[in-house]
Write an enzyme that holds these catalytic residues in place. Structure first.
Site, mmCIF file in Angstrom:
data_model
loop_
_atom_site.group_PDB
_atom_site.id
_atom_site.type_symbol
_atom_site.label_atom_id
_atom_site.label_comp_id
_atom_site.label_asym_id
_atom_site.label_seq_id
_atom_site.Cartn_x
_atom_site.Cartn_y
_atom_site.Cartn_z
ATOM 1 C CG HIS A 168 -2.041 1.002 1.131
ATOM 2 N ND1 HIS A 168 -1.895 2.316 1.475
ATOM 3 C CD2 HIS A 168 -3.327 0.868 0.697
ATOM 4 C CE1 HIS A 168 -3.044 2.955 1.275
ATOM 5 N NE2 HIS A 168 -3.921 2.097 0.800
ATOM 6 C CG ASP A 222 -7.489 -1.978 -3.261
ATOM 7 O OD1 ASP A 222 -8.617 -1.469 -3.189
ATOM 8 O OD2 ASP A 222 -6.447 -1.316 -3.149
#
Length: 439
Positions: free
Chosen positions: A308, A366
């Site tokens: 991330h 995600d």
């Protein structure tokens, strides 16, 4: 001018400058460079704004090193376990968790605004049958500006509240209509006796020919995903909403700008990219080869859904959603979908591989959200639309905070110009022999 020369000259010029320091309640202090240009004739250079605080905010706090995410001071772990999406929406909008009567009044207001104008519903007939749902969402939400011109009264707190209620209520209806149009099914109107997640699932999957009742686990998973996606500080789409909103535009237009930004594969489209990646891998036996490619610096292939931009530790949202992912797969069944089996195997390998562990490339939100959406029967093209429904709450909260900020000004980033020096216009006949960069 070379970069080294630029850095050296700037260093000599700025080394004795002093700036006031502003400290927030949490996180790094910031240098207040508000008068850097007016007093010293200098700008700062920060591509991607990775070290720039663009505003003062009291909504969301992230500590990427420690894996902390707070909504209005509340840890995301507590909200995910104990709260609902609309209660979290109230928290983000008003700053406090609601009392019982406050929440009931808020829920009534949301239910009151779930319908969209019939002429707006007919807009969908103008889209091609294979139009991407995000394209439809962008167009239809933007057109709300024409239906609610009163929203231009941005300083009116009652209009701000009405705008927030309308957006939160109508986003699922618009999203479901986009899906129905894409599959050629009749539009389904909302049923206000259902809660937020169940109502959305009903509008997505109900048909006139049969009753539809959502699986409770599906509704629970969807509500959890919305809680986790409700806000994430000054991300690209939220910053876009703030920048667009700073001009005083109709707030529906500002939200539309955020939707357009969210559509990008590097932002809200990442969960869609995860499924596309899994489709490319195709088979469990191919995983080692693709993992090896991901480790190869000279290979353009990347494992989507790992690591991330902000979190240098495990994404706290991923920790929460991981257990829900397994609950969904267990209750809804996934044996007939080899792609979900592939995803679980990839997760298992990545969590044990030293390359990913050392670099803290853990599966992120995600990765898991894409798996859940697929298990719920939501098509890949709708993943970012679902994200937009949740994030619209954060966008509205930040828009409200911005328009009520006494220091709010029109956003206007500056640049480091590296183009030609001033030159004189040449007539066509004088341009012979000039080397251009034409098409």
């Amino acid at each position: 001018m070379s970069k080294s020369t630029t850095q050296a000259s700037e260093h000599e010029e700025t080394r004795n400058l002093t700036f006031p320091v502003r400290r927030g309640h949490l996180g790094p202090a910031v240098l207040d460079i508000n008068k850097l240009y007016s007093e010293h004739g200098l700008f700062t250079y920060d591509p991607g704004f990775v070290a720039t605080a663009s505003c003062e905010s009291a909504i969301t706090y992230i500590d990427g090193e420690k894996g902390i995410l707070l909504y209005r001071g509340y840890p995301i772990e507590q909200l995910a376990e104990k709260s609902t999406f609309l209660e979290v929406a109230y928290l983000l909008l008003y700053g406090e968790l609601p009392l019982k009567h406050e929440l009931e009044r808020f829920l009534d207001a949301i239910r009151h605004h779930t319908l969209i104008n019939e002429s707006l519903l007919r807009f969908f007939n103008g889209f091609h049958h294979d139009a991407h749902p995000m394209a439809m969402l962008t167009g239809v939400v933007g057109s709300l500006s024409a239906f609610y011109p009163d929203a231009m009264e941005a300083r009116d707190r009652s209009q701000q509240e009405l705008f927030a209620q309308r957006i939160i209520a109508k986003m699922p209806t618009i999203a479901a209509a986009a899906y129905k149009h894409s599959v050629g099914h009749p539009f389904v109107y909302p049923r206000n006796e259902l809660d937020y997640a169940n109502n959305l699932l009903y509008m997505l999957f109900a048909l006139p020919t049969a009753d539809y009742v959502a699986n409770p686990v599906a509704a629970q998973a969807l509500d959890l995903l919305f809680v986790l996606h409700a806000d994430h500080e000054q991300n690209a789409s939220t910053s876009t909403v703030r920048l667009a909103g700073s001009s005083g535009t109709n707030p529906y237009a500002a939200i539309t700008a955020g939707i357009g930004c969210l559509w990008g594969p590097a932002h809200g489209g990442a969960n869609e990219a995860v499924i596309n990646m899994l489709t490319e891998i195709a088979d469990i036996k191919n995983i080692p080869r693709y993992v090896a490619r991901a480790k190869d610096k000279n290979d353009t292939f990347r494992l989507m859904g790992f690591g991330h931009r902000v979190y240098k530790n495990y994404d706290p949202r991923a920790k929460i959603i991981r257990s829900m992912t397994y609950k969904v797969l267990e209750n809804l069944g996934h044996r007939s979908d080899p792609l979900l089996d592939l995803a679980m195997k990839l997760e298992e390998i990545a969590l044990k591989d030293e390359y990913f562990i050392e670099r803290k490339l853990y599966p992120n939100v995600d990765f898991y959200s894409g798996i859940i959406y697929r298990a719920l029967g939501i098509p890949t093209s709708m993943f970012t639309v679902m994200f937009a429904i949740a994030r619209s709450v954060g966008w509205v909260a930040h828009w409200q905070e911005m328009v009520n900020d006494p220091e709010q000004r029109l956003g206007r980033p500056r640049q480091l110009y590296m183009g030609p020096l001033q030159r004189d216009y040449l007539q066509m006949s004088q341009r012979a022999g000039k080397v251009g960069s034409g098409i």
